[in-house]
Design a protein around this motif. Structure first.
Motif, PDB file in Angstrom:
ATOM      1  N   THR A 227      -3.385  61.923  13.903  1.00  0.00           N
ATOM      2  CA  THR A 227      -5.202  62.640  13.842  1.00  0.00           C
ATOM      3  C   THR A 227      -6.220  61.598  13.982  1.00  0.00           C
ATOM      4  O   THR A 227      -5.951  60.512  13.174  1.00  0.00           O
ATOM      5  N   PHE A 228      -7.519  62.487  13.893  1.00  0.00           N
ATOM      6  CA  PHE A 228      -8.370  61.979  13.649  1.00  0.00           C
ATOM      7  C   PHE A 228      -9.487  61.895  12.298  1.00  0.00           C
ATOM      8  O   PHE A 228      -9.411  63.798  12.276  1.00  0.00           O
ATOM      9  N   PHE A 229      -9.621  61.142  11.779  1.00  0.00           N
ATOM     10  CA  PHE A 229     -11.293  61.466  10.437  1.00  0.00           C
ATOM     11  C   PHE A 229     -11.809  60.409  10.570  1.00  0.00           C
ATOM     12  O   PHE A 229     -11.775  59.335  11.001  1.00  0.00           O
ATOM     13  N   TYR A 230     -12.406  59.900   9.634  1.00  0.00           N
ATOM     14  CA  TYR A 230     -13.906  59.357   8.830  1.00  0.00           C
ATOM     15  C   TYR A 230     -14.279  60.169   7.571  1.00  0.00           C
ATOM     16  O   TYR A 230     -14.323  60.542   6.869  1.00  0.00           O
ATOM     17  N   THR A 231     -13.735  58.667   6.635  1.00  0.00           N
ATOM     18  CA  THR A 231     -14.424  58.971   5.269  1.00  0.00           C
ATOM     19  C   THR A 231     -15.782  59.347   4.497  1.00  0.00           C
ATOM     20  O   THR A 231     -15.891  60.432   3.708  1.00  0.00           O
ATOM     21  N   ARG A 232     -16.723  59.176   5.417  1.00  0.00           N
ATOM     22  CA  ARG A 232     -17.736  60.207   5.284  1.00  0.00           C
ATOM     23  C   ARG A 232     -18.605  61.037   5.755  1.00  0.00           C
ATOM     24  O   ARG A 232     -19.655  61.600   5.592  1.00  0.00           O
ATOM     25  N   CYS A 233     -17.200  61.945   6.607  1.00  0.00           N
ATOM     26  CA  CYS A 233     -17.438  63.301   7.308  1.00  0.00           C
ATOM     27  C   CYS A 233     -17.960  63.589   5.955  1.00  0.00           C
ATOM     28  O   CYS A 233     -16.932  64.316   4.688  1.00  0.00           O
ATOM     29  N   MET A 234     -19.120  65.100   5.992  1.00  0.00           N
ATOM     30  CA  MET A 234     -19.621  65.719   4.998  1.00  0.00           C
ATOM     31  C   MET A 234     -19.191  66.905   5.330  1.00  0.00           C
ATOM     32  O   MET A 234     -19.520  67.676   4.523  1.00  0.00           O
ATOM     33  N   ASN A 235     -18.157  66.870   6.415  1.00  0.00           N
ATOM     34  CA  ASN A 235     -17.735  68.919   6.237  1.00  0.00           C
ATOM     35  C   ASN A 235     -16.580  69.145   5.756  1.00  0.00           C
ATOM     36  O   ASN A 235     -15.349  68.380   6.993  1.00  0.00           O
ATOM     37  N   PRO A 236     -16.623  69.862   4.763  1.00  0.00           N
ATOM     38  CA  PRO A 236     -15.453  69.948   3.773  1.00  0.00           C
ATOM     39  C   PRO A 236     -14.049  70.067   4.782  1.00  0.00           C
ATOM     40  O   PRO A 236     -13.079  69.888   4.559  1.00  0.00           O
ATOM     41  N   ASP A 237     -14.307  70.836   5.684  1.00  0.00           N
ATOM     42  CA  ASP A 237     -13.942  71.530   6.167  1.00  0.00           C
ATOM     43  C   ASP A 237     -12.643  71.043   7.753  1.00  0.00           C
ATOM     44  O   ASP A 237     -12.052  71.039   8.469  1.00  0.00           O
ATOM     45  N   LYS A 238     -12.824  70.078   7.979  1.00  0.00           N
ATOM     46  CA  LYS A 238     -13.535  68.938   8.999  1.00  0.00           C
ATOM     47  C   LYS A 238     -12.160  67.338   8.530  1.00  0.00           C
ATOM     48  O   LYS A 238     -10.495  67.780   8.530  1.00  0.00           O
ATOM     49  N   PRO A 276     -10.178  48.878   4.157  1.00  0.00           N
ATOM     50  CA  PRO A 276      -8.963  49.627   3.930  1.00  0.00           C
ATOM     51  C   PRO A 276      -8.815  50.075   2.340  1.00  0.00           C
ATOM     52  O   PRO A 276      -8.156  51.359   2.515  1.00  0.00           O
ATOM     53  N   ALA A 277      -9.950  49.556   1.590  1.00  0.00           N
ATOM     54  CA  ALA A 277      -9.461  50.330   0.012  1.00  0.00           C
ATOM     55  C   ALA A 277      -9.976  52.000   0.373  1.00  0.00           C
ATOM     56  O   ALA A 277      -9.434  52.499  -0.200  1.00  0.00           O
ATOM     57  N   ARG A 278     -11.400  51.848   1.643  1.00  0.00           N
ATOM     58  CA  ARG A 278     -11.448  53.498   1.524  1.00  0.00           C
ATOM     59  C   ARG A 278     -10.650  54.144   1.899  1.00  0.00           C
ATOM     60  O   ARG A 278     -10.419  55.136   1.512  1.00  0.00           O
ATOM     61  N   LEU A 279      -9.616  53.909   2.679  1.00  0.00           N
ATOM     62  CA  LEU A 279      -8.938  54.691   3.343  1.00  0.00           C
ATOM     63  C   LEU A 279      -7.910  54.951   2.398  1.00  0.00           C
ATOM     64  O   LEU A 279      -7.421  56.250   2.307  1.00  0.00           O
ATOM     65  N   ARG A 280      -7.125  53.573   2.054  1.00  0.00           N
ATOM     66  CA  ARG A 280      -6.651  53.999   0.544  1.00  0.00           C
ATOM     67  C   ARG A 280      -6.569  55.351  -0.286  1.00  0.00           C
ATOM     68  O   ARG A 280      -6.075  56.378  -0.580  1.00  0.00           O
ATOM     69  N   ALA A 281      -7.530  55.044  -0.774  1.00  0.00           N
ATOM     70  CA  ALA A 281      -8.636  55.989  -2.016  1.00  0.00           C
ATOM     71  C   ALA A 281      -8.414  57.396  -0.869  1.00  0.00           C
ATOM     72  O   ALA A 281      -8.104  58.435  -1.916  1.00  0.00           O
ATOM     73  N   TYR A 282      -8.362  57.229  -0.203  1.00  0.00           N
ATOM     74  CA  TYR A 282      -9.341  58.751   0.759  1.00  0.00           C
ATOM     75  C   TYR A 282      -7.684  59.417   0.863  1.00  0.00           C
ATOM     76  O   TYR A 282      -8.266  60.200  -0.004  1.00  0.00           O
ATOM     77  N   GLY A 283      -6.948  58.710   0.975  1.00  0.00           N
ATOM     78  CA  GLY A 283      -6.151  59.376   1.308  1.00  0.00           C
ATOM     79  C   GLY A 283      -4.980  59.797   0.131  1.00  0.00           C
ATOM     80  O   GLY A 283      -4.999  61.111  -0.072  1.00  0.00           O
ATOM     81  N   ALA A 284      -5.133  58.723  -0.717  1.00  0.00           N
ATOM     82  CA  ALA A 284      -4.612  58.738  -1.939  1.00  0.00           C
ATOM     83  C   ALA A 284      -5.058  60.593  -2.647  1.00  0.00           C
ATOM     84  O   ALA A 284      -5.044  61.235  -3.494  1.00  0.00           O
ATOM     85  N   ASP A 285      -6.120  60.358  -2.667  1.00  0.00           N
ATOM     86  CA  ASP A 285      -7.263  61.205  -3.553  1.00  0.00           C
ATOM     87  C   ASP A 285      -7.224  62.792  -2.837  1.00  0.00           C
ATOM     88  O   ASP A 285      -7.283  64.130  -2.835  1.00  0.00           O
TER      89      ASP A 285
END
Lengths: 368, 413, 296
Positions: A227-238, A276-285
């Motif tokens: 699937t696809f995503f990006y960490t700056r997405c502002m829509n909490p439902d996406k 990478p650090a952003r991806l890691r944090a986003y997934g871990a959170d």
């Protein structure tokens, strides 16, 4: 489809939106959606309307979708729960919007809540299942809703209470997914004619720990959820919800003792920013547990090849994504697309169901 | 002959933290002298002169004495006693409060235990060391945008508005939120207690380049070079947007002052939570809008570290109101009020988002941060706090306290 | 302190301040009267209004009318605005009025008074309001149309990374100085397309030290690897200023402490050598921190 086909122009990847900010995109798409109220809603536009109702956050675009829905003849009753969800979502964040006059110069004569409730009213007696919720909102008193919204609520309650139209039988009530399935080529796991991943297998990607590999290495050899995503997405439902659900999916797969057999992969649309650090944090959170089969990935180069290969519903503004739909693919061990879920929220059960036969096949395959 | 202390809540490094809330400790003799059945031992304060002080009692009570005499059996059996920080005598550093046991006659000191009376204080009155350790821990928690602070930022957004605001759960929710944050800060530096910004009084020491920063003419906060908050980052953006609508040497105008706020619920005999909770508008909302920048809106307020000091004062006002009017018993209908409308998350038995992990409607669709941070000090309120668990934070009715206290709100039974 | 004594003391304070028994709603005719000679007094009366969850229905519409009323004195309108913004913190309680509140702010955003415009546009920009973004962007493109100073406009637009502003701001960066240039750099800190521009600021010895530090923060935000490369270059450049070398090394030490630094033995040797030669106390302290982190 011809380029001036309004349905084609709703697609996120349409060149009309390239390089624009999100606000512009919302306005342009909203104008198209609102226009369907008068011109009639083409069947192909229904998924776009339902998507806005389900997850939209722009007051203008959601109000426009509510208007466009009223151009459907008849309005599918399946839209009712989505309308009610949208009402709940905007209950504390109503805003004025306008659709009269030239774009950008119009008076904002209505509000997103008013438009949503009007569409509930337009369902007439089909809106009966929502009567309780509508009454509760009205009974909340002036502390809860504005005078304009109260007036619309009364009308909607009146319309829903009337018994002139024949009442639908229970069998007609269906889920939202069914309503758009007809218009969508790939609902609930029936694979569309998309080429397999191996065609872009040599695209270089980097995971949340900085490891560089190819897409083939990340996805082939085992069934995958991609699937696809990006960490700056502002829509909490996406994006936020997608990755949180992916983590839940991962836990359920682990309960089935299948965790080693399925790749759980989400790729960012925004590889330049999602280091990478952003991806890691986003997934871990969001509870994702990383491992060789569970990664968040960014392309080390441009994202274009991945985007066009999967015909992803995503557009880009000057800095980052300007709009995207939800896209999730279920791939077999050879990277062939076995199912896809697009635009509407997917359920973990449906994705697990699409995975089941692939896992069974992969388990019996020698050497896997 | 030695005296050994067993104090519950001691952490893995052997550190002990007290608030005003008494806890039951034990003392026992090691290598007692032969021939005697017991030894008379006196417990007393032996900390730094300006450090934290401790009071003792044989029973759980709202007061104590600076010394306590115990007869410790020669058998080595433990004798229990109650210990708490002496109200208005908090520590300024770890170990500046010391319990000492002295024996009869010339036996001298038989044992001691250094600890900290860790109390949330008025930010205006912090020592430079207290201030610096707080901002250093906060900077680490933010980790230049990569630290755990991200979760706290994600908890306080427009999407979660109905969990947190405009209803009676406003105060309990934010109490849990601050406690979660404070425990994360304490995991970085256990001597940190979250300070409060008393917004109805001038706080010139707070708005300095050494502490919460000074706003420049474009509303950007400036710090001394090397300040831990200089690298503050939220939402993928560096820096803090904040401009003051008041003189930094004065208090913001238009806010109910403390006495007015405390009298909102009515006189002590009839004081009720419902009318008190309107403080959510003024002073709380009005304190927020004393600023331009992040603090001005719900969706961005938590991007400014000052937000947590502002809210700590809101929570202190509730705590002070609770104490003054004796409204810490959740069973008393005046200690809390029914949710309006009957919304989940705002009723006494309800668990609170995001700590409960619930992501089905009407809760928000994601629950950032997991459970509420644990601490060695107490097992309350657990990973998934209820509204009820936030009311009696000092455990005046018994049981486990939440592990924090304010410098001007005592423990009283 | 004895708690019973303390209770008496607090009781006296509360009694002394008196209960807040001001009327929930003062007659608006009184507050809004434009013929009143003293706007400051009226502003104070509005600031002192008891706006509580229970009486929003009565007060909010009146306050909105005052904010919109161009015939009122500015301090009176500002006071009403601030009370409304505070009430907006009641979230769901304020919901019935939110649409009208935001609309009033849009109206006020083109008011003749600069303070009102700025406050209204900031509040709207924080809400990512499309109308506000459009007028702010128009003002950046055409200074004659600007409703707020350009530095503030850039800052307000920075509340929405999805707004279409980076190209305009990049251009402004190159032809501005002072606060405008600084705000532009801050906004571009989240624009991957500006990585080179930001790196150039960080490395530019002719640039102000505060701007270079901001450039360093921005680059670290955008691309940690690129930041580490640039920071190492600064630390090992004997001709660069000690202050920026110290700051860069401290940031590298932080990365080391996190355990995410790329290993670079040559750089560690260079830092070791720098320890012998430098006289700067700040640099020495950064060296110490870096070496302790690097040795792990």
């Amino acid at each position: 489809m011809p380029a001036d086909d309004p349905v084609a122009r709703l697609a996120e990847q349409s060149p009309a939106y390239s390089g624009r900010g999100s606000g512009d995109v919302d306005r342009l798409r909203g104008t198209l959606l609102a226009g369907f109220e008068a011109s009639g809603l083409p069947p192909g536009a229904l998924p776009f309307v339902l998507e806005e109702l389900e997850t939209g956050r722009s007051p203008y675009a959601v109000a426009a979708a509510a208007k466009g829905l009223r151009g459907a003849k008849p309005i599918p009753q399946a839209a009712l729960p989505l309308l009610m969800q949208a009402i709940e979502r905007f209950r504390s964040s109503d805003d004025r919007v306008g659709f009269d006059g030239p774009a950008g110069a119009d008076g904002r004569s209505t509000t997103v809540l008013v438009e949503l409730i009007r569409s509930v009213a337009a369902l007439g007696s089909d809106a009966r299942p929502a009567l309780g919720a509508l009454r509760e909102m009205l009974d909340g008193g002036p502390d809860e809703v504005s005078a304009a919204v109260r007036a619309e609520l009364r009308k909607a309650i009146g319309a829903a209470s009337r018994s002139t139209a024949p009442e639908r039988t229970e069998g007609d009530a269906c889920c939202a997914a069914e309503a758009w399935a007809a218009a969508s080529p790939c609902c609930g796991g029936a694979g569309p004619a998309l080429p397999g991943v191996s065609a872009i297998g040599d695209v270089a990607v980097q995971d949340q720990d900085g490891a560089v590999l190819t897409l083939a290495e990340a996805l082939l050899g085992h069934p995958s959820v991609l699937t696809f995503f990006y960490t700056r997405c502002m829509n909490p439902d996406k994006c936020s919800r997608t990755v949180a659900k992916l983590a839940r999916l991962q836990r359920r797969l682990a309960d089935h003792a299948m965790k080693e057999g399925v790749n759980i992969v989400a790729m960012t649309y925004d590889p330049a920013f999602d280091q990478p650090a952003r991806l890691r944090a986003y997934g871990a959170d969001r509870g994702l547990r990383f491992g060789p089969r569970s990664r968040l990935l960014r392309t080390t180069g441009p994202f274009d090849a991945v985007r066009s290969h999967f015909d992803l519903g995503v557009g880009f503004g000057p800095v980052t994504v300007n709009r995207h739909r939800l896209d999730l693919f279920v791939l077999d061990s050879a990277g062939e697309v076995a199912g896809c879920f697009e635009r509407m929220l997917w359920s973990e059960d449906a994705v697990l169901n699409a995975l089941d036969p692939l896992i069974a096949a992969s388990a019996t395959r020698p050497g896997s | 002959m030695n005296v050994e202390f067993d104090i519950p809540g001691t952490d893995a490094q052997g550190r002990v933290f007290l608030t005003w809330s008494p806890i039951e400790a034990r003392a026992r003799l090691l290598q007692p002298p032969s021939g005697s059945t017991s030894v008379r031992v006196t417990l007393r304060n032996r900390g730094a002169a300006a450090g934290g002080r401790i009071v003792f009692n044989r029973v759980r009570a709202g007061s104590g004495t600076p010394t306590l005499t115990l007869d410790l059996p020669a058998s080595g059996a433990a004798v229990s006693f109650w210990v708490a920080g002496e109200f208005q005598r908090p520590s300024v550093a770890y170990g500046d409060a010391v319990i000492e046991a002295v024996g009869p006659g010339s036996a001298g000191a038989l044992g001691s235990r250094a600890l900290m009376v860790r109390i949330r204080k008025n930010a205006q009155t912090l020592t430079p060391a207290e201030r610096d350790r707080f901002v250093a821990a906060f900077g680490t928690l933010n980790g230049r945008g990569g630290g755990r602070f991200r979760e706290f930022r994600d908890m306080h957004t427009d999407a979660a508005d109905a969990e947190e605001h405009g209803n009676v759960g406003f105060l309990p929710w934010h109490r849990a939120y601050l406690l979660d944050l404070e425990r994360e800060l304490q995991a970085i530096n256990p001597a940190v207690a979250l300070p409060y910004w008393r917004f109805d009084r001038p706080a010139p020491n707070v708005f300095t380049r050494q502490f919460m920063g000074v706003s420049n003419s474009t509303g950007r906060v400036q710090f001394t070079p090397g300040h831990p908050l200089e690298s503050w980052r939220t939402d993928g953006q560096p820096g803090i947007n904040r401009s003051l609508s008041f003189n930094a040497a004065a208090a913001p105008a238009g806010l109910r002052n403390e006495a007015q706020t405390l009298s909102l619920g009515g006189p002590p005999a009839s004081a009720a939570y419902g009318p008190f909770a309107i403080m959510e508008g003024n002073p709380h909302g009005r304190a927020h809008t004393s600023f331009g920048g992040f603090l001005r809106s719900i969706g961005t307020a938590a991007r400014d570290p000052l937000f947590f000091m502002l809210h700590n004062n809101v929570d202190r006002l509730w705590a002070k109101w609770q104490w003054f009017n004796r409204r810490t018993d959740p069973a008393n209908s005046r200690s809390f009020a029914p949710a309006s409308p009957n919304r989940v998350g705002h009723r006494l038995p309800d668990t609170m988002w995001p700590w409960n992990g619930v992501t089905t409607s009407p809760r928000p669709s994601t629950a950032p941060g997991g459970g509420l941070a644990a601490t060695a000090m107490t097992n309350a309120p657990g990973a998934s706090p209820t509204v009820r668990s936030m009311i009696d934070y000092l455990a005046e009715a018994g049981g486990a306290a939440l592990g924090f206290a304010y410098d001007d709100v005592p423990f009283e039974m | 302190m004895d708690v019973k004594e303390y209770r008496k003391q607090v009781a006296a304070e509360i009694a002394g301040a008196g209960r807040d028994d001001r009327p929930a709603v003062r007659p608006m005719a009184d507050l809004a009267a434009t013929d009143d000679s003293d706007p400051a007094t009226r502003a104070d009366s509005i600031a002192a209004l008891r706006i509580d969850p229970q009486n929003l229905g009565e007060t909010v519409p009146e306050l909105l009318a005052i904010v919109r009323d161009g015939a009122q004195a500015v301090p009176v309108r500002m006071a009403a605005f601030r009370v409304l913004a505070g009430a907006a913190f009641l979230g769901p309680r304020f919901a019935p009025f939110r649409a009208d509140y935001l609309e009033a702010l849009r109206e006020v955003s083109s008011d003749p008074d600069a303070r009102l415009r700025e406050s209204a546009l900031e509040t709207l920009a924080i809400e990512k309001d499309a109308y506000a973004q459009n007028v702010l962007l128009a003002g950046l493109k055409d200074p004659k149309a600007a409703l707020v100073p350009p530095a503030r406009a850039i800052q307000f637009l920075g509340y929405d990374v999805h707004a279409d502003v980076a190209p305009v701001v990049r251009e402004l960066f190159h032809r501005s100085k002072g606060a405008v240039k600084e705000e532009a750099l801050r906004l571009l800190a989240s624009d991957p397309g500006s990585q080179k521009l930001i790196t150039d600021v960080m490395l530019d010895k002719g640039e102000r030290s505060a701007m270079r530090r901001l450039g360093a923060t921005a680059l670290q935000n955008l691309n940690p690897e690129a930041f580490e490369r640039a920071a190492r270059r600064i630390v090992t450049d004997e001709d660069d200023y000690d202050a920026i070398r110290a700051t860069s090394l401290a940031a590298l030490a932080h990365v080391q402490e996190l355990g995410t630094a790329a290993s670079d033995a040559g750089f560690a040797d260079a830092v070791e050598k720098l320890k012998e030669t430098t006289k700067s106390p700040r640099l020495r302290s950064s060296i110490k921190r870096f070496m302790s982190a690097a040795r792990g």
